[in-house]
Design a protein around this motif. Structure first.
Motif, PDB file in Angstrom:
ATOM      1  N   PRO A 471       0.826  -1.224   0.000  1.00 12.33           N
ATOM      2  CA  PRO A 471       0.000   0.000   0.000  1.00 12.33           C
ATOM      3  C   PRO A 471       0.851   1.262   0.000  1.00 12.33           C
ATOM      4  N   ARG A 472       0.299   2.339  -0.521  1.00  7.39           N
ATOM      5  CA  ARG A 472       0.974   3.634  -0.482  1.00  7.39           C
ATOM      6  C   ARG A 472       0.925   4.194   0.944  1.00  7.39           C
ATOM      7  N   PRO A 473       1.958   4.887   1.358  1.00  2.38           N
ATOM      8  CA  PRO A 473       1.954   5.458   2.717  1.00  2.38           C
ATOM      9  C   PRO A 473       1.119   6.735   2.787  1.00  2.38           C
ATOM     10  N   GLY A 474       0.697   7.060   4.005  1.00  2.00           N
ATOM     11  CA  GLY A 474       0.008   8.322   4.235  1.00  2.00           C
ATOM     12  C   GLY A 474      -1.469   8.297   3.906  1.00  2.00           C
ATOM     13  N   ARG A 475      -2.057   9.519   3.879  1.00  2.00           N
ATOM     14  CA  ARG A 475      -3.482   9.666   3.640  1.00  2.00           C
ATOM     15  C   ARG A 475      -3.791   9.529   2.151  1.00  2.00           C
ATOM     16  N   MET A 476      -4.886   8.813   1.839  1.00  2.00           N
ATOM     17  CA  MET A 476      -5.289   8.581   0.459  1.00  2.00           C
ATOM     18  C   MET A 476      -6.149   9.745  -0.048  1.00  2.00           C
ATOM     19  N   PRO A 477      -6.391   9.821  -1.363  1.00  2.00           N
ATOM     20  CA  PRO A 477      -7.198  10.911  -1.924  1.00  2.00           C
ATOM     21  C   PRO A 477      -8.589  11.019  -1.318  1.00  2.00           C
ATOM     22  N   GLY A 479      -9.309  10.766   1.682  1.00  2.00           N
ATOM     23  CA  GLY A 479      -9.186  11.282   3.042  1.00  2.00           C
ATOM     24  C   GLY A 479      -8.874  10.225   4.073  1.00  2.00           C
ATOM     25  N   GLY A 480      -9.000   8.934   3.694  1.00  2.00           N
ATOM     26  CA  GLY A 480      -8.698   7.857   4.633  1.00  2.00           C
ATOM     27  C   GLY A 480      -7.276   7.339   4.452  1.00  2.00           C
ATOM     28  N   TYR A 481      -6.984   6.243   5.133  1.00  2.00           N
ATOM     29  CA  TYR A 481      -5.636   5.683   5.061  1.00  2.00           C
ATOM     30  C   TYR A 481      -5.601   4.301   4.404  1.00  2.00           C
ATOM     31  N   PHE A 482      -6.752   3.819   3.941  1.00  2.00           N
ATOM     32  CA  PHE A 482      -6.793   2.490   3.301  1.00  2.00           C
ATOM     33  C   PHE A 482      -6.581   2.664   1.804  1.00  2.00           C
ATOM     34  N   ASP A 483      -5.560   1.981   1.279  1.00  2.00           N
ATOM     35  CA  ASP A 483      -5.228   2.100  -0.145  1.00  2.00           C
ATOM     36  C   ASP A 483      -5.982   1.030  -0.934  1.00  2.00           C
ATOM     37  N   TYR A 484      -7.130   1.446  -1.477  1.00  2.00           N
ATOM     38  CA  TYR A 484      -7.949   0.496  -2.240  1.00  2.00           C
ATOM     39  C   TYR A 484      -7.263   0.066  -3.528  1.00  2.00           C
ATOM     40  N   GLU A 485      -6.420   0.917  -4.100  1.00  2.00           N
ATOM     41  CA  GLU A 485      -5.751   0.581  -5.356  1.00  2.00           C
ATOM     42  C   GLU A 485      -4.717  -0.531  -5.174  1.00  2.00           C
TER      43      GLU A 485
END
Length: 496
Positions: A471-477, A479-485
């Protein structure tokens, strides 16, 4: 060694009564035996100090008889010097048991008196000889009757008739008539409803069909046991249905109208089948599949446990759910212990949403597997019966000495291998695609939620492979922290 009263001294006697399913030589209940024995004691002026009773226990079967063993122990302690029984075959039918009894009577000076066979003076060679002869006759009668019963049951099985025993789940409709039966606890004859074992009990037949269809749709035995508990469905003995009970009932050939003798199928029964034979064969193949065997321990509680794969670098291991390492919530973690984790609740919900969305599209029917209609079920069933007849013929030839053990073994092994192949083909014809209940449903999400966890996991296995990338680190687009991609779906059927 008969005793007679002398002054105030009276002979101490004990009575032994027994009744079993083998009532040859008696045909009486325990109470009638006891009455006759007490009358004999009264005529001889003996004091009866104890009565020992064994209900529904055959002396020939080898099962432990508590009353009989207690009587021997008491006689050895000198409690009485006379044993009274209705007939010698009520006491023993085993030669080994008889010798033990003779030794005890010789050692303690115990005489045996019977209502039907008179006195046996085991202190004399003549008395012992007579006791042994009576024992041999009783043994012969037991073996002869057992042989007759076995032949009669085999004949009934070959004709497809009911051979008796515990009522199988699904069959036994009351006829309105009554019949007499010996009560196992009291030994007395009681009246019970007569059952028609060729007719199915509607509610039980419905349950059997539901269980069969559930297994074919990917359900689990464990789930069906819970379903029975929730519905209050019990065995024919009135006990809660266990995992073993459920497997046995699902794998019972009678469900498909198949007659069995000593574990081998012998033809069609005279009753109407509850379950189609094709479905029965399929359930049999599923439940006997070694890959279904699970080790003791907790069952999976999460959708993707040991189904999602790790995609970190070159890793392709399955992931599992853990809450170790100070985590506040369950997370998926690679079997190789790669760092980080995916929150299990969020990941499973995302995977479920993707699956439901895919199955809700207009082209979802394209995902269904070809139906089993393409399989010639009738031809496979005919081939199955031919193979079974060939196995029966081989056994007959071997029994007649026309073929040797090597020929019999090789022929049987070949036939079994062929039968296994036919069974697998029949299973394919009846096995239901796990997507069937979802594709075309008015509300796919509602249908999905109605499935038990194992059925959902079967859909996942069949439809898509889920890989968890780094997963990518930090906040996702969002606004959460779960990297769905980082959750990659590789569809096994149809198009994305």
């Amino acid at each position: 060694m008969k005793s007679t009263p002398t002054g105030d001294a009276r002979t101490r006697a004990v009575i032994y009564c027994r009744i079993s399913q083998d009532r040859t030589g008696a045909g009486l209940g325990v109470d009638r035996q006891r009455e006759d024995c007490e009358a004999l004691a009264e005529r001889n002026h003996w004091d009866v100090v104890e009565v020992y009773v064994d209900n529904d226990v055959s002396a020939f079967s080898g099962k432990k008889r508590k009353g009989y063993r207690q009587m021997l122990a008491d006689l050895d302690e000198g409690r009485a010097t006379v044993v009274i029984a209705w007939h010698t075959d009520r006491i023993h039918r085993s030669p080994l048991e008889l010798e033990e009894y003779i030794n005890l009577c010789e050692r303690r000076g115990v005489a045996t008196h019977t209502v039907q066979a008179g006195e046996l003076d085991l202190a004399t060679p003549t008395g012992r000889m007579l006791a042994r002869q009576l024992g041999i006759i009783a043994r012969y009668e037991s073996e002869h009757k057992g042989d007759r019963v076995a032949r009669a049951r085999r004949q009934k099985s070959l004709k497809g008739e009911w051979t008796g025993g515990i009522r199988p789940f699904g069959w036994g409709v009351p006829t309105g008539e009554m019949k007499k039966k010996t009560d196992r606890k009291t030994g007395e004859e009681v009246e019970v409803p007569e059952l028609d074992m060729l007719k199915a009990v509607p509610e039980e037949a419905e349950a059997l069909r539901y269980w069969t269809d559930t297994i074919l749709a990917g359900g689990s035995v464990r789930g069906l046991v819970k379903w029975c508990a929730d519905k209050g469905i019990l065995t024919t003995r009135g006990n809660p249905i266990t995992h073993t009970d459920m497997r046995d009932m699902l794998m019972r050939p009678r469900n498909a109208g198949i007659a069995v003798w000593r574990g081998e199928e012998v033809g069609r029964g005279q009753w109407e089948p509850i379950v189609d034979e094709t479905k029965y064969r399929a359930v049999l193949a599923i439940l006997k599949d070694p890959s279904r065997t699970t080790t003791p321990g907790a069952q999976p509680k999460w959708l993707g446990s040991l189904l999602y794969r790790c995609g970190r670098g070159e890793c392709d291991k399955f992931v599992y759910v853990t809450q170790s390492g100070g985590r506040r919530y369950p997370s998926y973690r690679c079997q190789d212990g790669h760092g980080g984790g995916r929150r299990a609740e969020i990941l499973d919900q995302y995977v479920e949403d993707v699956i439901v969305e895919r199955l809700s599209r207009p082209d979802a029917h394209d995902l269904l597997l070809p139906s089993g209609d393409q399989v010639d079920v009738a031809a496979l069933q005919a081939e199955s019966e031919q193979i079974r007849r060939r196995m029966t013929d081989l056994a007959g030839l071997f029994g007649a000495g026309q073929i040797d053990m090597v020929q019999f073994t090789e022929g049987t092994d070949t036939a079994r291998a062929q039968l296994e192949g036919v069974t697998k083909q029949l299973a394919k014809a009846a096995m239901q695609d796990p997507l069937v209940g979802l594709v075309g449903a008015p509300d796919v999400r509602k249908a999905w939620k109605a499935l038990e966890l194992e059925q959902k996991r079967n859909v996942l296995r069949s439809l898509v492979e889920v890989t968890l990338k780094t997963p990518r680190p930090g906040r996702m687009p969002d606004g959460g922290y779960f990297d769905y991609e980082a959750v990659v779906f590789a569809w096994k059927r149809g198009r994305q």
